[in-house]
Design a protein around this motif. Structure first.
Motif, PDB file in Angstrom:
ATOM      1  N   ARG A 393       5.677 -44.498   0.728  1.00  0.00           N
ATOM      2  CA  ARG A 393       5.064 -44.514  -0.615  1.00  0.00           C
ATOM      3  C   ARG A 393       4.115 -43.325  -0.772  1.00  0.00           C
ATOM      4  O   ARG A 393       4.128 -42.632  -1.795  1.00  0.00           O
ATOM      5  CB  ARG A 393       4.322 -45.838  -0.819  1.00  0.00           C
ATOM      6  CG  ARG A 393       3.414 -45.903  -2.058  1.00  0.00           C
ATOM      7  CD  ARG A 393       4.200 -45.796  -3.340  1.00  0.00           C
ATOM      8  NE  ARG A 393       3.338 -45.715  -4.523  1.00  0.00           N
ATOM      9  CZ  ARG A 393       2.909 -44.590  -5.071  1.00  0.00           C
ATOM     10  NH1 ARG A 393       3.255 -43.423  -4.551  1.00  0.00           N
ATOM     11  NH2 ARG A 393       2.140 -44.617  -6.138  1.00  0.00           N
ATOM     12  N   ILE A 414       6.355 -50.430  -5.477  1.00  0.00           N
ATOM     13  CA  ILE A 414       6.622 -51.316  -4.331  1.00  0.00           C
ATOM     14  C   ILE A 414       7.879 -50.810  -3.630  1.00  0.00           C
ATOM     15  O   ILE A 414       8.929 -50.671  -4.257  1.00  0.00           O
ATOM     16  CB  ILE A 414       6.887 -52.763  -4.811  1.00  0.00           C
ATOM     17  CG1 ILE A 414       5.741 -53.271  -5.683  1.00  0.00           C
ATOM     18  CG2 ILE A 414       7.158 -53.682  -3.632  1.00  0.00           C
ATOM     19  CD1 ILE A 414       6.117 -54.475  -6.531  1.00  0.00           C
ATOM     20  N   SER A 416      11.006 -51.307  -1.684  1.00  0.00           N
ATOM     21  CA  SER A 416      11.961 -52.317  -1.218  1.00  0.00           C
ATOM     22  C   SER A 416      13.320 -51.645  -1.087  1.00  0.00           C
ATOM     23  O   SER A 416      13.483 -50.511  -1.518  1.00  0.00           O
ATOM     24  CB  SER A 416      12.039 -53.477  -2.220  1.00  0.00           C
ATOM     25  OG  SER A 416      12.595 -53.015  -3.437  1.00  0.00           O
ATOM     26  N   HIS A 548       6.945 -58.249  -9.057  1.00  0.00           N
ATOM     27  CA  HIS A 548       5.597 -57.933  -8.586  1.00  0.00           C
ATOM     28  C   HIS A 548       4.987 -59.143  -7.874  1.00  0.00           C
ATOM     29  O   HIS A 548       4.381 -59.006  -6.812  1.00  0.00           O
ATOM     30  CB  HIS A 548       4.713 -57.478  -9.746  1.00  0.00           C
ATOM     31  CG  HIS A 548       5.007 -56.062 -10.170  1.00  0.00           C
ATOM     32  ND1 HIS A 548       4.070 -55.063 -10.160  1.00  0.00           N
ATOM     33  CD2 HIS A 548       6.146 -55.476 -10.592  1.00  0.00           C
ATOM     34  CE1 HIS A 548       4.612 -53.921 -10.557  1.00  0.00           C
ATOM     35  NE2 HIS A 548       5.876 -54.161 -10.839  1.00  0.00           N
ATOM     36  N   ALA A 551       7.034 -59.860  -4.639  1.00  0.00           N
ATOM     37  CA  ALA A 551       6.751 -58.860  -3.610  1.00  0.00           C
ATOM     38  C   ALA A 551       5.412 -59.144  -2.935  1.00  0.00           C
ATOM     39  O   ALA A 551       5.262 -58.995  -1.717  1.00  0.00           O
ATOM     40  CB  ALA A 551       6.765 -57.468  -4.216  1.00  0.00           C
ATOM     41  N   LEU A 556       4.677 -57.333   0.603  1.00  0.00           N
ATOM     42  CA  LEU A 556       5.005 -55.914   0.440  1.00  0.00           C
ATOM     43  C   LEU A 556       3.876 -55.221  -0.324  1.00  0.00           C
ATOM     44  O   LEU A 556       3.463 -55.709  -1.375  1.00  0.00           O
ATOM     45  CB  LEU A 556       6.317 -55.754  -0.340  1.00  0.00           C
ATOM     46  CG  LEU A 556       7.575 -56.355   0.286  1.00  0.00           C
ATOM     47  CD1 LEU A 556       8.775 -56.102  -0.621  1.00  0.00           C
ATOM     48  CD2 LEU A 556       7.829 -55.769   1.673  1.00  0.00           C
ATOM     49  N   ASN A 558       1.811 -52.886  -2.801  1.00  0.00           N
ATOM     50  CA  ASN A 558       2.073 -52.312  -4.115  1.00  0.00           C
ATOM     51  C   ASN A 558       0.976 -51.279  -4.389  1.00  0.00           C
ATOM     52  O   ASN A 558      -0.058 -51.595  -4.961  1.00  0.00           O
ATOM     53  CB  ASN A 558       2.069 -53.420  -5.166  1.00  0.00           C
ATOM     54  CG  ASN A 558       2.437 -52.897  -6.555  1.00  0.00           C
ATOM     55  OD1 ASN A 558       2.745 -51.710  -6.712  1.00  0.00           O
ATOM     56  ND2 ASN A 558       2.397 -53.762  -7.546  1.00  0.00           N
TER      57      ASN A 558
END
Ligand code: ADP
Ligand code: MG
Length: 724
Positions: A393, A414, A416, A548, A551, A556, A558
């Protein structure tokens, strides 16, 4: 008096199409392919056999080139370049500005007898010495310790850059500090490719392969860009200096008609594309695809994938050439991630895979044995992306990309992975396999003949995923259009090297030296990965709010913007993985963190100064002029006994007040200083300066909707996007 905008419009209307002097026909282009590249064919011709072989060994096997051979290569290069009309040579390098850098030196030296002689020594080929202190170094180099070196990258061929006024021999190089630290994008890219080769080779050997050559990371970057007429570009100080419009009301017709994507390419644009491609062919860049993109005025170009290193160097040439060629055709090529608010932005999809003599290691193939191997590489990638998602990221974080990621046109912030239906199913079965391996043994015992054959396209497409398996590669879609692809590639290569290291080590452990146990060991390791890393696999709609929430439940991260994302660079786990394979030392990572944080501040600072300048010197005067016209009218009407309708005047006064209030706030928040804490300074830009700019913009854009057209100073969105 006329506004710059009106002048621009008349200039655009009077544009005379360029009558092309060169023949862009397919046959000619094909016969020119690679003619400006010091490639294998040229080297075979011009180098002695032993020298040629040594260079080949470096390119194909990664062996170190004996420096004593450099003179011979340089001499051949010089002969070839002079024949091609080159007068100068340059070490091209890729500093952390993410632009291409070059310093030209003439081939000609005085010969002592009043004339000149063409010289190019091996030492000049191998090493250059630009001033390192004038490039971002994040504290590694300061002005009083300026020494830096460029080092010839033997694996990326030299090429001729043609210019009507003289040609230049370009030599791709790595750029390092006198202290040995990387100051560029290429150095870590080469290091990461080496790490990936080492770890992938370990895995391939476990599969019983011995003659597979070098494992190379491949990159196929798709570049999105906008084209607008050059006259509009110069009438917009924001585009000129910040690369994006800081003002502009949404046009009556945007992209909602969905009539641009894959539409017929406008003639001027097509001519531009063809001539750019003509240049690319000569430089051996395998351009394959061109088409209209989703937004009006937006296009895409993509080459066939190449080695990540070469793909990276070529990507730089693509960005440069698009911009130069656009100018020739009276246009400006915008590479910013979000040139126009409310209109789709531009990204760069970086397709990534790894391959060797055995073929593409991410190709599911049809042979069960290959499938087992494929699953290892595929699951290693999944593990890597999950484990180091914050690093991935952070590798795409920039002020420009903040406008795009998560904005319902680009993947969310996010990270994925989209696997596609079939592959996701296999993945889930692997997970089960761990839980009850004996029960499912009949169908999914990896490495034995009963493994199901995977279809080539292991699933549908999903545009909303930042990281998708697309048949025989992964496509990283969160990369910004303006970005160097090197850094995301570095991260990919490095974290997958780490996963392959993990896989090889675990399999070796499980086997305990008994080759018979290979298949079982493989099964255990793969099931383990599938179980531990299933949270990152997601096949649904990445744009939805539900995702969102989901996740977050899955744990995960963000990291919504650059300021959230960049600090992850210095997380111990991320520093460790980059350090473990010698890709970047802790000092190098920290310097990069500093550079990119600083870059964010510079970007927003420039934008805010531009916003202020444009608001005060262009928009406010137009609003006041209109106000004055309307109030004169009201007075005149009153004077002749009429009752003026002041609705419009009141509206203009209100909006002008808002604009002035916005300007005052912006000036206030811009007075912030960096007191030695760059993160705090950057956070101030994000939390105070950007919102203040938006406030100014909201008033200005509303004014655009009411102020008389003839007074409006800036080319509008519809003019820029639709006048071709
Ligand atoms: P799409 O828009 O459908 O994703 P494009 O044809 O525009 O596809 O671009 C796909 C890119 O992926 C091209 O650069 C292509 O060469 C590249 N590519 C194809 N196979 C691989 C691979 N094995 N590894 C890396 N890149 C690949
Ligand atoms: Mg694509």
């Amino acid at each position: 008096s006329t506004t710059g905008r009106q002048e621009a419009i008349s200039a655009v209307i009077n544009y005379k199409p360029l009558v092309n002097a060169i023949d862009l026909e397919g046959e000619t282009s094909r016969s020119l392919y690679g003619t400006n590249v010091f490639n294998d064919k040229v080297m075979r011709e011009l180098l002695s056999k032993p020298v040629y072989k040594a260079v080949q060994r470096t390119i194909e096997k990664g062996e170190t080139l004996d420096a004593s051979l450099a003179d011979a290569v340089a001499s051949a290069m010089k002969t070839w370049a002079l024949e091609k009309g080159a007068t100068h040579f340059t070490h091209v390098f890729y500093p952390l500005t993410s632009l291409t850098a070059e310093k030209h030196d003439s081939f000609f030296d005085p010969d002592g007898a009043g004339g000149t002689i063409a010289q190019f020594a091996g030492s000049a080929l191998i090493q250059g010495e630009p001033d390192a202190s004038s490039f971002p170094s994040g504290g590694i180099r300061s002005t009083f310790e300026a020494r830096g070196y460029t080092a010839w990258d033997v694996t990326s061929p030299a090429y001729i850059y043609e210019n009507p006024n003289g040609n230049t021999l370009c030599i791709p190089t790595a750029f390092l500090s006198w202290t040995g630290e990387a100051l560029d994008h290429k150095t870590p890219l080469l290091r990461s490719m080496q790490a990936l080769n080492q770890q992938a080779s370990r895995v391939l050997k476990l599969f019983g392969h011995s003659d597979f050559g070098m494992v190379t990371a491949s990159a196929g970057p798709e570049q999105e860009y906008f084209l607008i007429d050059r006259n509009f570009y110069f009438a917009r100080p924001d585009l000129l200096n910040a690369g994006r419009t800081l003002f502009g009301a949404k046009p009556p017709k945007g992209q909602e008609f969905e009539d641009h994507y894959f539409g017929a390419i406008p003639e001027r644009v097509l001519a531009f594309m063809m001539e750019a491609e003509h240049e690319f062919y000569k430089q051996g860049i395998p351009i394959k695809t061109r088409h209209n993109e989703v937004a009006p005025g937006q296009f895409e170009i993509a080459p066939v994938y190449e080695s990540a290193n070469l793909g990276h160097d070529h990507q730089h040439i693509i960005m440069l050439t698009l911009q130069r060629m656009a100018a020739k055709y009276g246009m400006a090529c915008l590479l910013h991630e979000k040139p126009f608010a409310g209109i789709n932005g531009s990204g760069k999809h970086v397709n990534w895979s790894l391959g060797c003599k055995l073929g593409n290691l991410l190709d599911p193939g049809e042979n069960p044995h290959d499938n087992a191997q494929f699953l290892v590489f595929c699951l290693a990638t999944i593990r890597a992306v999950h484990k180091y998602s914050t690093l991935l990221r952070a590798s795409v974080a920039s002020a420009g990309n903040d406008h795009r990621l998560g904005a319902n046109e680009a993947p969310p912030a996010i990270i994925s992975i989209f696997l596609g239906e079939q592959l996701e199913d296999i993945f889930n079965q692997l997970k089960e396999g761990k839980a009850s391996s004996s029960k499912t043994s009949g169908t999914l015992k990896i490495g034995v003949d009963t493994l199901p054959t995977l279809p080539r396209h292991a699933g549908d497409r999903n545009r909303t995923s930042p990281f998708a398996f697309t048949g025989n590669r992964f496509e990283f879609r969160a990369v910004g259009s303006n970005q160097s692809i090197a850094w995301p590639l570095v991260v990919m290569n490095c974290i997958v090297a780490d996963s392959l290291d993990f896989v090889a080590t675990e399999i070796e452990k499980e086997m305990g030296g008994d080759p018979e146990k290979f298949n079982d060991a493989l099964q255990t390791v793969l099931s383990g990965i599938a179980t531990e890393h299933s949270a990152v696999v997601f096949g649904g709609n990445g744009y939805s709010e539900d995702w969102h929430e989901e996740a977050a439940k899955r744990g995960l991260p963000n990291l919504r913007n650059t300021i959230d994302a960049l600090p992850a660079l210095t997380d111990p786990a991320n520093i460790a993985v980059l350090g473990k394979y010698g890709v970047l030392s802790e000092r190098e990572v920290e310097s990069r963190y500093e550079i990119w944080l600083d870059r964010y501040c510079l970007d927003i600072n420039t934008e805010s100064m531009l916003a202020l300048e444009i608001a005060k010197t262009k928009i406010l005067p137009a609003a006041l002029t209109y106000q004055s016209q309307l109030s004169s009218l009201a007075i005149n009407l009153k004077n002749i006994g009429k009752t003026p309708n002041t609705t419009l005047l009141d509206q203009v006064i209100d909006l002008t007040d808002s604009l002035e209030a916005g300007i005052a706030t912006l000036e206030e928040v811009m007075a912030h200083e960096n007191e030695g804490d760059t993160l705090a300074h950057a956070t101030h830009f994000r939390d105070h300066v950007l919102p203040a700019m938006l406030k100014v913009r909201t008033a200005a854009d509303a004014l655009e909707g009411v102020v008389a057209d003839e007074l409006w100073p800036l080319p509008t969105f519809q003019e820029m996007l639709f006048i071709k």
